[in-house]
Design an enzyme around this catalytic site. Structure first.
Site, PDB file in Angstrom:
ATOM      1  CG  LEU A 493      25.265  32.417 -11.731  1.00 31.17           C
ATOM      2  CD1 LEU A 493      26.011  32.725 -13.016  1.00 31.17           C
ATOM      3  CD2 LEU A 493      24.816  33.696 -11.072  1.00 31.17           C
ATOM      4  CE  LYS A 495      21.227  21.060  -7.615  1.00 33.99           C
ATOM      5  NZ  LYS A 495      21.026  20.893  -6.154  1.00 33.99           N
ATOM      6  CG  ASP A 624      16.985  21.668 -25.517  1.00 31.70           C
ATOM      7  OD1 ASP A 624      15.753  21.863 -25.514  1.00 31.70           O
ATOM      8  OD2 ASP A 624      17.649  21.533 -24.481  1.00 31.70           O
TER       9      ASP A 624
END
Length: 892
Positions: A493, A495, A624
């Site tokens: 899905l 990478k 993040d």
């Protein structure tokens, strides 16, 4: 009062200390309003003119005060008021400080004469018709006396009265104006004009809406209309169910909202509201229609019976009532077990099942459950199929006994064989059979206890002990460890730098299959520290329980041939619509661009804010936060994800980065770039950037500004510009997140309150019913569309955006295409089991079943094929943006 008088007398009569005395004191003055007043004061014995004036104890500040020398250490000064007004009236004196002591002159009064001024003006009145009430008016001089004259509805009421005056009004039947006049020797003053309001019924409440809907609890909110000049006391809510039944509830106001609990699932309701004051109740508002969400059925199917012949088994059961179903019936799930071992569950659209091969069901136990898109309800009591009761046709009993005798014979022979084998194996050692007794010829026979294949290395199940991680982390993950054999990995899905995300199917304890997403670490990462960092993220997620924070399903370990350490795999829920950034890009650059309403975008922001508020309450700093790290589930709810950089703070309220890390520069707060200090306030900064991404539909922040230039750009006071078509109030909220002072930024709780108020002010976006049934023959094409959209997705899976019930949803199927039931991915997860085996209302032959299974297998195999030209374009844009978003290394 006596004490004050004594002190004043003491100040006046007591002689000042030697060396300082007042040669002139201010005198009392009576001045007409608008004229000038002048007070004088002289003191001897001070070297410098430091004389101040006081009025009623307060120091007077004057920029034009002058001092006149009358001799050595003898000074005179004056205080002047050019145009005396009523506020200038009061007691005045002058003061001198000398060697730390304060000397005061005798006080003097300024009395201001003029037209009367009001100390109490008449106020508005709200009353019932013909009910008596009083009006009050008070005014003072000087000069005194002051007299009052009343005017009501333009007509003089009575004669002149002394101030203060109270006018008694026996009652009025309509609204009327009034005022009073105050008169003394200097002139006449007129008060403000008041109004007598007649109390009436309130007007209809407005803006009745469903504020939130959680399970079977619905929160209604409304705005009160005109209160009829009387405070609203209560509001009455009438709730009606379309299938029958009405209830009424009275609530105290304010606040103007109410939670309605105990509603039935998947029911159509209508609500309206009326509010009342002391006069009476307002008319009811228009009906507000809404539907409660679906739930799992509350009851099990009843009256489960069977009909067993030599060739077929037929099961029948009674369907559930609408209030028991609590949703739209998706299928009936039949599970059966044989010899205590659970078999593959089957799904049926009707309340009966026709199965071939009756002999294989002897001594089997059957149960049935009703399923909605949310899940399956309770199971019916087990139904056991006994051979004596199974045969229903003439002559069938003799065939049954023959079968039983043959079965007993086979079982006896098998038992004899096994007993002989056990006796022989009892003589063997772990190296083979023992030596035979000594005889004429000594010979040795050997039987291998275990066979091996040199061409295929047999791998044992991995454990956490083989990873070399610390004991605390090992203990925390032990109860969520999933055996690798239960996972079947699918296509990729997404990478990233440290690994990939793959679609997978997880076999559950009840033999059902759940679609999940698996984060797999890169195979070339072999150090225990990298593996431990990956598992720390899973350990964080283990404790998360919030609808807007992605939750951990488990952790699995993939054993690799010839490698010392296994690869950790983090198992997460499958997110149907992928990451938020890709979804926003699809709305602009997809093959079929679609419009996202402002209300939908604000709802995305609300979901992220609620998730971040939950993390901050758990002392977690995300570090993040960005649209690419927020996921969209099948309900279009945003979940905060990707905790690879997260840190838990156990003391204080900040975390200092102490190593070389790759960090997302364009989302980092100013103080974090400067000092590598991270707090919840720095997450608020990143939330503001995420809001900008949402409003800009996935554009890269700071277009045209390089990563290396971001700090200089921000330190000069520059910030992200307002996106096109972004409302001013939304931009103000995100801009407040970028304050250079961290403590001046809003908290996540405050951001939630602001966004909720903003969401309520927006009109709701139209929605459509979600598509639950699709044609079996079209499944392969549907899977190809999923593969095309999912191949470019980044995150935990992006299925076709057309599957959500919003304006970009594909159209429904025709009625004739619904003979076979094919469950969409969300429904399959709810039902569980292998959703390829789905049987229609009529009995299916073995050939038909094989053909259906082959078609489903072909659809599953083709799910990853195909990519449209527009998705290639989207991927190119994503690649370009990712290059621009490339993280830079910050050395600490």
């Amino acid at each position: 009062v006596c004490v004050c008088v004594c002190v004043c007398v003491f100040l006046v009569l007591a002689p000042p200390p030697a060396g300082v005395w007042f040669t002139k004191n201010p005198t009392n003055q009576t001045v007409s309003q608008g004229n000038q007043a002048r007070l004088g004061c002289a003191v001897q014995g001070v070297g410098e003119p430091d004389i101040v004036w006081r009025k009623d104890g307060e120091k007077l500040y004057s920029t034009d005060q002058m001092f006149i020398s009358l001799g050595e250490q003898h000074w005179e000064t004056y205080h002047s008021v050019k145009s005396v007004q009523q506020q200038d009236a009061g007691q005045y004196w002058c003061e001198v400080e000398f060697h730390g002591l304060t000397f005061s002159s005798e006080p003097a009064w300024i009395t201001v004469e003029g037209v009367p001024h009001f100390v109490q003006e008449p106020q508005d009145v709200a009353t019932l018709p013909a009910v008596p009430f009083n009006l009050t008016c008070a005014a003072v001089g000087p000069p005194e006396p002051v007299e009052v004259l009343w005017w009501l509805g333009g007509v003089q009421e009575g004669g002149v009265r002394p101030s203060p005056s109270i006018l008694h009004v026996p009652g009025v039947n309509s609204s009327v104006k009034f005022y009073c006049e105050a008169k003394n020797a200097r002139g006449i003053s007129v008060s403000r004009t008041g109004t007598v309001h007649i109390k009436v019924l309130p007007s209809v409440p407005a803006g009745l809406q469903v504020l939130r809907m959680v399970d079977n609890n619905v929160t209604l909110s409304w705005k009160p209309g005109f209160n009829g000049h009387s405070d609203l006391l209560t509001c009455t809510i009438q709730l009606s169910r379309r299938s029958g039944g009405r209830r009424e509830q009275q609530v105290q106001v304010p606040p103007h909202l109410q939670v309605l609990s105990g509603l039935r699932s998947h029911c159509n309701y209508s609500a309206r509201i009326s509010c009342a004051n002391e006069v009476g109740a307002s008319p009811f508002s228009p009906w507000l229609h809404f539907q409660t969400p679906e739930s799992v059925p509350s009851a099990a199917p009843r009256n489960l019976t069977f009909d067993l012949s030599e060739q077929h088994l037929t099961l029948r059961w009674a369907g559930l009532q609408e209030h028991e179903l609590q949703g739209k019936l998706l299928a009936y799930k039949v599970q059966w077990s044989l010899g205590g071992e659970a078999q593959e569950a089957l799904l049926f659209k009707q309340n009966e099942a026709h199965l071939s091969g009756a002999g294989r069901f002897f001594n089997a136990s059957f149960q049935v459950s009703a399923c909605t898109v949310i899940g399956c309800g309770p199971w019916s009591p087990p139904l056991l199929l006994l051979p004596a009761a199974a045969v229903q046709v003439p002559g069938g009993r003799s065939h049954m006994w023959v079968g039983l005798l043959l079965g007993l014979l086979v079982a006896a022979m098998l038992g004899l064989f096994l007993s002989a084998l056990v006796r022989r194996r009892g003589k063997e050692t772990q190296f083979g059979s023992a030596f035979k007794p000594p005889g004429a010829e000594s010979s040795v026979s050997f039987t291998a206890a275990r066979s091996f294949n040199r061409n295929c290395v047999e791998l044992q199940e991995s454990t956490l002990d083989s990873l070399g991680i610390n004991d605390d982390l090992k203990a925390k993950l032990q109860d969520v460890l999933i055996p690798e054999r239960l996972l079947t990995l699918g296509h990729m899905l997404g990478k990233g730098e440290f690994g990939s995300v793959r679609e997978a199917f997880l076999k559950m304890e009840d033999a059902s299959v759940q679609k999940v997403a698996v984060k797999v670490l890169k195979s070339d990462i072999t150090s225990s520290s990298d593996i431990e960092q990956c598992l720390k993220e899973a350990a964080y997620m283990k404790d998360f329980h919030h609808p807007n924070v992605i939750q951990l399903i488990g952790v699995s370990l993939h054993r690799r041939p010839g490698q010392r350490l296994p690869i950790p795999m983090v198992v997460l829920p499958f997110m149907k619509h992928g990451d938020l950034h890709t979804f926003l890009l699809l709305s602009r650059l997809g093959e079929q661009p679609f419009e996202l309403s402002v209300q939908t975008l604000v709802q995305f922001m609300l979901d992220v804010a609620r998730g971040m508020e939950y993390l901050s309450s758990k002392s977690i700093i995300h570090r993040d936060l960005a649209a690419r790290n927020c996921m969209l589930n099948e309900n279009m709810t945003v979940c905060v994800a990707d905790f690879g950089l997260s840190k838990k703070i156990y003391s204080g309220d900040y975390y200092r980065q102490g190593s070389v890390s790759k960090l997302p520069v364009k989302w980092i707060a100013l103080e974090s770039l400067a000092d590598n200090v991270y707090t919840t306030q720095s997450d608020v900064w990143a939330f503001g950037v995420t809001m900008w991404e949402i409003m800009a539909r996935g554009q890269t922040p700071y277009p045209g500004v390089e990563n290396s230039e971001i700090y200089e750009y921000l330190i000069k006071g520059e910030r992200l510009k307002q996106p096109a078509d972004c409302r001013d109030d939304i931009y103000e909220i995100m801009h407040s997140c970028w304050s250079p002072v961290p403590k001046c930024r809003p908290s996540f709780q405050h951001l939630i309150e602001q966004l909720e108020a903003l969401w309520l002010s927006l009109s709701p976006a139209p929605t459509k019913e979600p598509l639950l049934y699709v044609n079996l023959e079209g499944e392969e094409e549907a899977d190809e569309e999923v593969g095309a959209s999912g191949a470019g997705a980044r995150g935990l899976g992006l299925e076709a955006a057309a599957s959500w019930g919003v304006p970009w949803q594909c159209g429904g199927t025709e009625d004739e295409e619904k003979d076979w039931l094919m469950v969409a991915s969300g429904a399959a997860l709810a039902i569980g089991g292998d959703y390829r085996y789905i049987i229609g209302p009529c009995a299916a032959t073995e050939e038909e079943e094989e053909a259906a299974a082959a078609a489903a297998a072909a659809a599953a195999a083709g799910g990853g094929r195909g990519r449209t030209e527009s998705m290639d374009t989207l991927q190119e844009v994503r690649d370009e943006e990712e290059e621009e978003e490339e993280d830079v290394v910050i050395n600490v």
